[in-house]
Design an enzyme around this catalytic site. Structure first.
Site, short mmCIF file in Angstrom:
data_model
loop_
_atom_site.label_atom_id
_atom_site.label_comp_id
_atom_site.label_asym_id
_atom_site.label_seq_id
_atom_site.Cartn_x
_atom_site.Cartn_y
_atom_site.Cartn_z
N SER A 152 0.83 -1.19 0.00
CA SER A 152 0.00 0.00 0.00
C SER A 152 0.87 1.25 0.00
O SER A 152 1.85 1.34 0.74
CB SER A 152 -0.90 0.00 1.24
OG SER A 152 -1.61 1.22 1.33
N ASN A 193 10.27 8.30 3.14
CA ASN A 193 9.13 9.06 2.61
C ASN A 193 8.36 9.71 3.75
O ASN A 193 8.31 9.19 4.87
CB ASN A 193 8.22 8.15 1.78
CG ASN A 193 7.16 7.46 2.60
OD1 ASN A 193 6.10 8.03 2.89
ND2 ASN A 193 7.44 6.22 3.01
N ILE A 233 4.95 11.09 3.06
CA ILE A 233 3.77 11.44 2.25
C ILE A 233 2.63 11.90 3.14
O ILE A 233 1.97 12.90 2.86
CB ILE A 233 3.32 10.24 1.40
CG1 ILE A 233 4.49 9.73 0.54
CG2 ILE A 233 2.13 10.62 0.53
CD1 ILE A 233 5.04 10.73 -0.44
N CYS A 252 1.03 3.71 9.99
CA CYS A 252 1.69 4.70 9.13
C CYS A 252 2.71 5.49 9.96
O CYS A 252 2.35 6.11 10.97
CB CYS A 252 0.67 5.65 8.52
SG CYS A 252 1.44 6.87 7.43
N LYS A 308 -2.24 -4.41 9.50
CA LYS A 308 -0.90 -3.96 9.09
C LYS A 308 -0.21 -3.37 10.30
O LYS A 308 -0.52 -2.27 10.74
CB LYS A 308 -0.96 -2.94 7.95
CG LYS A 308 0.42 -2.64 7.37
CD LYS A 308 0.32 -1.83 6.10
CE LYS A 308 1.69 -1.69 5.44
NZ LYS A 308 1.63 -0.94 4.18
N ASN A 353 4.83 -2.11 8.10
CA ASN A 353 4.97 -0.81 7.46
C ASN A 353 6.44 -0.43 7.39
O ASN A 353 7.31 -1.17 7.85
CB ASN A 353 4.18 0.24 8.23
CG ASN A 353 3.41 1.18 7.32
OD1 ASN A 353 3.96 1.69 6.36
ND2 ASN A 353 2.14 1.39 7.61
N GLY A 367 12.87 -0.12 1.50
CA GLY A 367 13.93 -0.52 0.60
C GLY A 367 14.79 -1.64 1.15
O GLY A 367 14.60 -2.11 2.28
N THR A 426 8.75 -0.31 -2.86
CA THR A 426 9.77 0.57 -3.43
C THR A 426 10.25 0.07 -4.79
O THR A 426 10.40 0.86 -5.72
CB THR A 426 10.97 0.68 -2.46
OG1 THR A 426 10.51 1.20 -1.21
CG2 THR A 426 12.02 1.61 -3.02
#
Length: 299
Positions: free
Chosen positions: A20, A68, A70, A125, A158, A184, A209, A259
């Site tokens: 996701s 990131n 976001i 998140c 998650k 995550n 990554g 990624t």
């Protein structure tokens, strides 16, 4: 040999699912990859109301991964209903639900139920303000219970790599959730040497990554050892078919890729094709590889 996997009654033609976030709702990704090539597609997290996300900069490429920030940018549940109707049916549709309180998660779960084959509950998140849902065990219990009461579709919890995966998995099991995504991106930061300040306005971001695959692989192994019957999605640092097999051996029924597909979407085709060649070479169905490291390996 057979790559298919059945997870909580849902058949995946192969174990490769998208993570996701990096691929949004698939608009660009499916320009490069036929949906029927992968096992499942996981949408970007959807919340009840639209979220604009964090202030740029949002992505920092690193030598062996990326950070990131976001911030769960998404159009909100009403706009998403228009998008959801066009999600490809050639692979399993996994819709990611988010929010701040149990009512938010249950609202999203209720609305997306008709479009989803599975629903992933994003408890972890790492780049939104404050703490993650997963860091509050009582809130996590309430969120999962609310979602479980709202749908009969398979739910995925998650969880966070920053918190004990055994505790989180037990909470999911107690709430009637039979699949966990481990997990995550992990919280991290970098400092801008030109300004002396954190690179991101929100200070922290999520590391993903290849750099953190060994960490995530260990967490998958721990959870499978503790809960042999729990279905696991392994996620973190996957670049090739060998990585997917390694996750399977540690205990993952499905393996998420984020990624790598964001950087090179068409690599999905090569990864699936190479995976087929590798299981053919082993003369084993993929399902037989799941958790084999807990059973003494190939002996």
């Amino acid at each position: 040999m057979d790559l298919s996997v059945i997870v909580e009654g849902v058949k995946f033609k192969n174990p490769v699912v998208t993570a996701s976030g990096p691929l949004g709702f698939g608009d660009e990704f499916f320009k490069y990859v036929y949906a029927g090539k992968i096992g499942g597609f996981t949408t970007k997290t959807v919340t009840p109301k639209p979220i604009q996300g964090n202030i740029p900069p949002r992505i920092l490429y690193l030598e062996n991964g990326l950070l990131n920030s976001i911030g769960l940018q998404n159009p909100g549940i009403e706009k998403f209903k228009e998008i959801a109707a066009s999600l490809p049916r050639e692979c399993v549709r996994i819709i990611s639900a988010g929010g701040e309180k149990p009512e938010d998660f249950s609202e999203v779960t209720r609305v997306v139920d008709e479009f989803a084959d599975m629903i992933e509950i994003n408890l972890s998140c790492p780049n939104v303000g404050g703490k993650t849902i997963a860091s509050d065990f009582e809130l996590t219990k309430s969120v999962l219970a609310a979602c479980r009461q709202t749908t009969k579709k398979p739910l995925i919890a998650k969880i966070s790599p920053d918190i004990d995966p055994i505790i989180q998995s037990q909470i999911a099991i107690d709430a009637g959730v039979k699949i966990v995504n481990i997990g995550n991106s992990i919280q991290g930061m970098r400092i801008n040497l030109k300004t002396g300040r954190p690179f991101f306005k929100g200070i922290k971001g999520g590391l993903s990554g290849p750099a953190f695959m060994p960490l995530m692989l260990w967490k998958v192994y721990q959870v499978k050892e503790a809960f042999p019957d729990l279905s696991i999605i392994g996620l973190g640092g996957v670049r090739n078919a060998s990585d997917i097999i390694e996750y399977a051996m540690a205990g993952s029924s499905l393996v998420g890729v984020g990624t790598q597909f964001m950087i090179n979407p068409s690599s999905a085709v090569k990864i699936v094709d190479d995976l087929q060649k590798k299981v053919d070479g082993l003369k084993m169905n993929f399902a037989d590889l799941i958790g084999i490291s807990h059973r003494g390996g190939f002996r």
